[in-house]
Write an enzyme that holds these catalytic residues in place. Sequence first.
Site, PDB file in Angstrom:
ATOM      1  N   TYR A 190      -2.210  98.136  45.284  1.00  0.00           N
ATOM      2  CA  TYR A 190      -3.170  97.263  44.599  1.00  0.00           C
ATOM      3  C   TYR A 190      -4.583  97.836  44.721  1.00  0.00           C
ATOM      4  CZ  TYR A 190      -5.752  92.927  43.570  1.00  0.00           C
ATOM      5  OH  TYR A 190      -6.604  91.981  43.043  1.00  0.00           O
ATOM      6  N   SER A 193     -11.380  94.381  42.204  1.00  0.00           N
ATOM      7  CA  SER A 193     -11.185  93.605  43.426  1.00  0.00           C
ATOM      8  C   SER A 193     -12.047  94.197  44.527  1.00  0.00           C
ATOM      9  CB  SER A 193      -9.713  93.663  43.856  1.00  0.00           C
ATOM     10  OG  SER A 193      -9.564  93.185  45.186  1.00  0.00           O
TER      11      SER A 193
HETATM   12  P1  NDP Z   1      -3.178  84.373  38.292  1.00  0.00           P
HETATM   13  O1  NDP Z   1      -1.837  84.869  38.755  1.00  0.00           O
HETATM   14  O2  NDP Z   1      -3.624  83.044  38.781  1.00  0.00           O
HETATM   15  O3  NDP Z   1      -3.251  84.397  36.686  1.00  0.00           O
HETATM   16  C1  NDP Z   1      -2.744  85.514  36.041  1.00  0.00           C
HETATM   17  C2  NDP Z   1      -3.008  85.431  34.551  1.00  0.00           C
HETATM   18  O4  NDP Z   1      -2.620  86.685  33.973  1.00  0.00           O
HETATM   19  C3  NDP Z   1      -2.183  84.397  33.843  1.00  0.00           C
HETATM   20  O5  NDP Z   1      -2.910  83.961  32.704  1.00  0.00           O
HETATM   21  C4  NDP Z   1      -0.931  85.168  33.414  1.00  0.00           C
HETATM   22  O6  NDP Z   1      -0.285  84.612  32.275  1.00  0.00           O
HETATM   23  C5  NDP Z   1      -1.556  86.502  33.046  1.00  0.00           C
HETATM   24  N1  NDP Z   1      -0.642  87.631  33.171  1.00  0.00           N
HETATM   25  C6  NDP Z   1       0.177  87.948  34.195  1.00  0.00           C
HETATM   26  N2  NDP Z   1       0.852  89.087  33.925  1.00  0.00           N
HETATM   27  C7  NDP Z   1       0.434  89.493  32.705  1.00  0.00           C
HETATM   28  C8  NDP Z   1       0.752  90.580  31.862  1.00  0.00           C
HETATM   29  N3  NDP Z   1       1.667  91.497  32.230  1.00  0.00           N
HETATM   30  N4  NDP Z   1       0.133  90.677  30.653  1.00  0.00           N
HETATM   31  C9  NDP Z   1      -0.773  89.743  30.256  1.00  0.00           C
HETATM   32  N5  NDP Z   1      -1.122  88.689  31.008  1.00  0.00           N
HETATM   33  C10 NDP Z   1      -0.528  88.567  32.213  1.00  0.00           C
HETATM   34  O7  NDP Z   1      -4.208  85.530  38.742  1.00  0.00           O
HETATM   35  P2  NDP Z   1      -5.737  85.438  39.216  1.00  0.00           P
HETATM   36  O8  NDP Z   1      -6.488  84.572  38.283  1.00  0.00           O
HETATM   37  O9  NDP Z   1      -5.793  85.163  40.661  1.00  0.00           O
HETATM   38  O10 NDP Z   1      -6.204  86.981  39.042  1.00  0.00           O
HETATM   39  C11 NDP Z   1      -6.796  87.457  37.850  1.00  0.00           C
HETATM   40  C12 NDP Z   1      -7.365  88.853  38.112  1.00  0.00           C
HETATM   41  O11 NDP Z   1      -8.288  88.801  39.192  1.00  0.00           O
HETATM   42  C13 NDP Z   1      -6.326  89.911  38.503  1.00  0.00           C
HETATM   43  O12 NDP Z   1      -6.652  91.146  37.919  1.00  0.00           O
HETATM   44  C14 NDP Z   1      -6.476  90.003  40.019  1.00  0.00           C
HETATM   45  O13 NDP Z   1      -6.079  91.257  40.523  1.00  0.00           O
HETATM   46  C15 NDP Z   1      -7.976  89.786  40.151  1.00  0.00           C
HETATM   47  N6  NDP Z   1      -8.385  89.334  41.474  1.00  0.00           N
HETATM   48  C16 NDP Z   1      -7.930  88.134  41.972  1.00  0.00           C
HETATM   49  C17 NDP Z   1      -8.321  87.725  43.226  1.00  0.00           C
HETATM   50  C18 NDP Z   1      -7.852  86.444  43.830  1.00  0.00           C
HETATM   51  O14 NDP Z   1      -8.059  86.270  45.048  1.00  0.00           O
HETATM   52  N7  NDP Z   1      -7.248  85.528  43.080  1.00  0.00           N
HETATM   53  C19 NDP Z   1      -9.201  88.569  44.061  1.00  0.00           C
HETATM   54  C20 NDP Z   1      -9.629  89.798  43.432  1.00  0.00           C
HETATM   55  C21 NDP Z   1      -9.221  90.149  42.181  1.00  0.00           C
HETATM   56  P3  NDP Z   1       1.234  83.984  32.391  1.00  0.00           P
HETATM   57  O15 NDP Z   1       1.110  82.701  33.166  1.00  0.00           O
HETATM   58  O16 NDP Z   1       1.651  83.787  30.981  1.00  0.00           O
HETATM   59  O17 NDP Z   1       2.062  85.010  33.126  1.00  0.00           O
END
Ligand code: NDP
Length: 243
Positions: A152, A138
């Site tokens: 975070y 991030s």
């Molecule tokens: P979302 O919450 O939209 O999606 C999360 C995804 O991860 C889903 O597929 C979910 O599946 C899965 N997931 C959640 N918990 C677990 C777990 N314990 N084990 C395996 N899978 C899991 O997140 P984003 O797409 O926004 O974020 C993705 C990554 O990008 C993260 O690492 C986040 O920190 C990073 N990021 C995001 C930013 C943003 O602004 N969105 C900015 C910077 C970094 P399910 O639905 O089954 O729980």
Amino acid sequence: MTNRVALVTGGSRGIGRAIAERLAKDGFDVAITYARNAEAAKSVTDTVEKLGRRALAIQSDSGKVEDNTALIGKVVKHFGRLDTLVCNAGAYPYGGPDTLKLEDIIRTLDLNLRGVMIEAIEAAKIMTKGGRIILIGSAFGERVPLPGISVYAATKAGLVGFAKGLARDVGPKGITVNVIQPGPIDTELNPADGAASESLRAVLAIPAYGKVTDVADLVGFVASEEASYITGTALSVDGGLTA
Ligand code: NDP
């Protein structure tokens, strides 16, 4: 470059879903993991198959040691190989000293840092020349412009040190390790019309949220042959948050 296999953790929604689709378009067979929502995962594997690639959805909690240690073996058992690992699953706890709970700190360390380390090390053991390990960090791992995100930010900053070290370990095998650092990207985790959006836009050079494809496109490049000399670094796709 055919028959390459990619694994995207947290690939059922948001940024992970866009990465899975981009890699399928680039010719990868794609495995994704999800935590809870099997239906969303099925929709991604359907899309990957429509793109003419093989797909696999695995329920695997990246915060659990036993799931992490088993994961890479499951992908190799199914597809016979793994070329690109994208560690994308992550938690985004919000709060300061008065509100953060101990369980939030532990869960975030387990998922954002320990899980990534185990998955990446397991993948590094079996990957061969051309392998790619890509960690979704991030912009907050580099700059922390707002209160409430200390835990975070610490986990995402930790990924950079880990990637630099692992890049040294596996470089001689022709495997690269990099972190991609998104800024605010419109997803369920951080909606563009959410409570934090105004203060986030205020710290950007381009005062708008990014799209999931902005991140997926950079992942696609880093996973490609063209990026074979890029390793041990953090690449930003953040609208200028770190400028
Ligand atoms: P979302 O919450 O939209 O999606 C999360 C995804 O991860 C889903 O597929 C979910 O599946 C899965 N997931 C959640 N918990 C677990 C777990 N314990 N084990 C395996 N899978 C899991 O997140 P984003 O797409 O926004 O974020 C993705 C990554 O990008 C993260 O690492 C986040 O920190 C990073 N990021 C995001 C930013 C943003 O602004 N969105 C900015 C910077 C970094 P399910 O639905 O089954 O729980």
